[in-house]
Design an enzyme around this catalytic site. Structure first.
Site, mmCIF file in Angstrom:
data_model
loop_
_atom_site.group_PDB
_atom_site.id
_atom_site.type_symbol
_atom_site.label_atom_id
_atom_site.label_comp_id
_atom_site.label_asym_id
_atom_site.label_seq_id
_atom_site.Cartn_x
_atom_site.Cartn_y
_atom_site.Cartn_z
ATOM 1 N N ALA A 252 35.041 62.405 25.623
ATOM 2 C CA ALA A 252 35.568 61.160 25.752
ATOM 3 C C ALA A 252 36.761 60.874 25.083
ATOM 4 O O ALA A 252 37.393 60.522 25.558
ATOM 5 C CB ALA A 252 34.298 60.517 25.294
ATOM 6 N N ASN B 118 37.261 64.979 13.086
ATOM 7 C CA ASN B 118 36.664 64.545 11.845
ATOM 8 C C ASN B 118 36.139 65.852 10.955
ATOM 9 O O ASN B 118 35.748 66.618 11.705
ATOM 10 C CB ASN B 118 35.408 63.677 11.986
ATOM 11 C CG ASN B 118 35.296 62.391 12.160
ATOM 12 O OD1 ASN B 118 36.512 61.710 11.693
ATOM 13 N ND2 ASN B 118 34.742 61.602 12.989
ATOM 14 N N LYS C 223 37.622 59.850 5.123
ATOM 15 C CA LYS C 223 36.705 59.878 6.303
ATOM 16 C C LYS C 223 35.764 60.848 6.263
ATOM 17 O O LYS C 223 34.575 60.483 6.628
ATOM 18 C CB LYS C 223 37.738 60.140 7.399
ATOM 19 C CG LYS C 223 37.274 59.215 8.584
ATOM 20 C CD LYS C 223 38.084 59.547 9.748
ATOM 21 C CE LYS C 223 37.144 58.802 10.816
ATOM 22 N NZ LYS C 223 37.776 59.267 12.291
#
Lengths: 309, 309
Positions: B10, B103, B185
């Site tokens: 995506a 990530n 993060k």
């Protein structure tokens, strides 16, 4: 012998029933009105290994119990031990022996706040029990009940209670190292109970996860450091080997903490297992981060289920 | 600019679509046959912040991609980064820049096994995306994409890519300390993602549990030790304060790991978060027991769900 059962849930009723049957003068102490009323009006009915019987035994609230007793068995939930001892102070005389067979850690320290060390008898039991209705319980197993004085001067009393238990078919055994037995049992509950509760699985399912041994080892390493502060030696590898064996024999069984937390949405006793070790770590200056996060996760589950503690 | 998207899920499709629209020569690399076939026959359809469009962009398997590229964006799952880089070795020339916006932790080290340090650009992004059907994705947000070279000689190239991203409406920002942003993060994902997954709750529910701050602190203390080995300073209290703020703004949202593990029964990326910190602890001789048990618990959940990893 004049005996009080302080905390007459399933296990307390089982013990009270058999000791009453064996000819002792037993009083059941509890806080559940329906249970107390049922016992006083219809007697205590116990299904003991499949054989049902009823004994007329007085049941009272802790605030109402009168006179001095020779022997008190504490069978509360871990978190209610202190408040029960507080309430029954009047029945604890100079020579009243207090027996604690509760699972978990820290109970000896709690008892010592209310009872002379010479009168404290600690133990473990593998009997199991459940409440079927107010005044009705089932009680299963064949023991043993391991027992030991924690002060040298208590040895004769401990052996007397062991004999009394055996007379009552409760299979008393005098232990040479009851603290070890208590820690050993806490190791089972501090791994299988908590991990199956966090993971929502039974013991067989847990034992098949790839890192089950590593998780148990991380916890037992911290339990071993905590046990050492009480003079108890827990060999980590040997203990984990033992847990792996327990896993194999128990099979697809959900441990009691899973039943409390997941199935019945009741508070757990984690503060008397991993939580106790984490607290001992602070007091005795060792590290127990695994037990701390495990305790926090169990409490978080309680919070998410809206369980008050 | 000749650009390859290595891993066109995506997010990769969203980036590829916008950069293609901005006039770049884009190739989508992926392993999902239905997705590749749909894109090659009907084009890539993207719903970009509610506005739908279709671009004809070639899509190929990693083994089939030909020629050298100026720029490669890696958008695989964490666990597939190494094998993707292995397969696309032929398209990585002397000057091909490789951008990693994934990530998690440890990706820089993986990239350095396949790409010259001078050519590696690391970054973070807050764009979100989802696949609606093969060849059809939605892509949401407004950025930014933070980016930085990890070798001083890469600064000009990094700034060129930042400009390219901004041209393509992807809101590029040159970062002075991208490693800090990556760790920051990872702190979010290494606390909220894993704890909500273990506890099976959303972020708002988690933030209301009594010991949520203590749990996050225990994890961040270990992340801070790990970050230090990469020259990144994470102030524990400030980071936890930031996480508490994130909790407040996010609300009743299930983090992506909860979606992967609980909702979709897919492998998680915990080995690139808490698992990476536990591994760094072994290598760099510090302690990370909380991250270790958290990682083991997530893997145990995967095992219980029958998820292959």
């Amino acid at each position: 012998m004049k005996i009080a059962i302080a905390g007459s849930g399933a296990l307390g009723c089982g013990f009270g029933y058999l000791m009453h049957k064996a000819g002792n003068e037993v009083t059941l102490i509890d806080q559940w009105p329906a249970h107390i009323d049922a016992i006083n009006s219809k007697g205590l009915t116990v299904d003991f290994n499949g054989e049902k019987g009823t004994e007329m035994i007085p049941a009272v609230y802790p605030e109402d119990v009168k006179g001095e007793f020779d022997l008190v068995f504490t069978f509360t939930k871990s978190m209610q031990l202190a408040s029960m001892l507080e309430k029954i102070q009047p029945i604890l005389g100079e020579d009243t022996k207090v027996v604690c067979l509760l699972n978990g850690l820290g109970h000896r320290q709690t008892l010592m706040q209310y009872v002379k060390e010479e009168n404290i008898l600690m133990g473990t039991t593998v009997w199991t029990a459940g409440i079927d209705a107010p005044g009705e319980v089932h009680f299963m197993g064949k023991g043993p009940v391991e027992l030991q004085n924690i002060h040298p001067s208590g040895e004769a009393a401990a052996k007397e209670v062991v004999a009394l238990l055996t007379d009552a078919k409760l299979n008393g055994v005098y232990s040479d190292n009851v603290l070890f037995s208590i820690w050993r049992k806490a190791c089972v509950n501090g791994t299988l109970n908590v991990l199956c509760s966090i993971l929502d699985c039974n013991i067989e399912e847990f034992s098949k996860t790839e890192n089950s041994r590593e998780m148990m080892t991380a916890i037992i390493e911290e339990f071993s450091l905590a046990a050492k502060t009480e003079g108890v030696e827990l060999d980590v590898t040997e203990t984990v080997d033992y847990l792996v064996e327990v896993n194999k024999t128990v099979g697809p069984h959900y441990p009691s903490m899973h039943q409390d937390l997941i199935q019945n949405k009741r508070p757990t006793e984690v503060d008397y297992l991993n939580g106790a070790v984490a607290k001992m770590a602070e007091e005795h200056n060792f590290e127990a981060p695994t037990c701390q996060i495990i305790t926090d996760l169990i409490h978080a589950k309680e919070d998410l289920f809206g369980i008050k503690r």
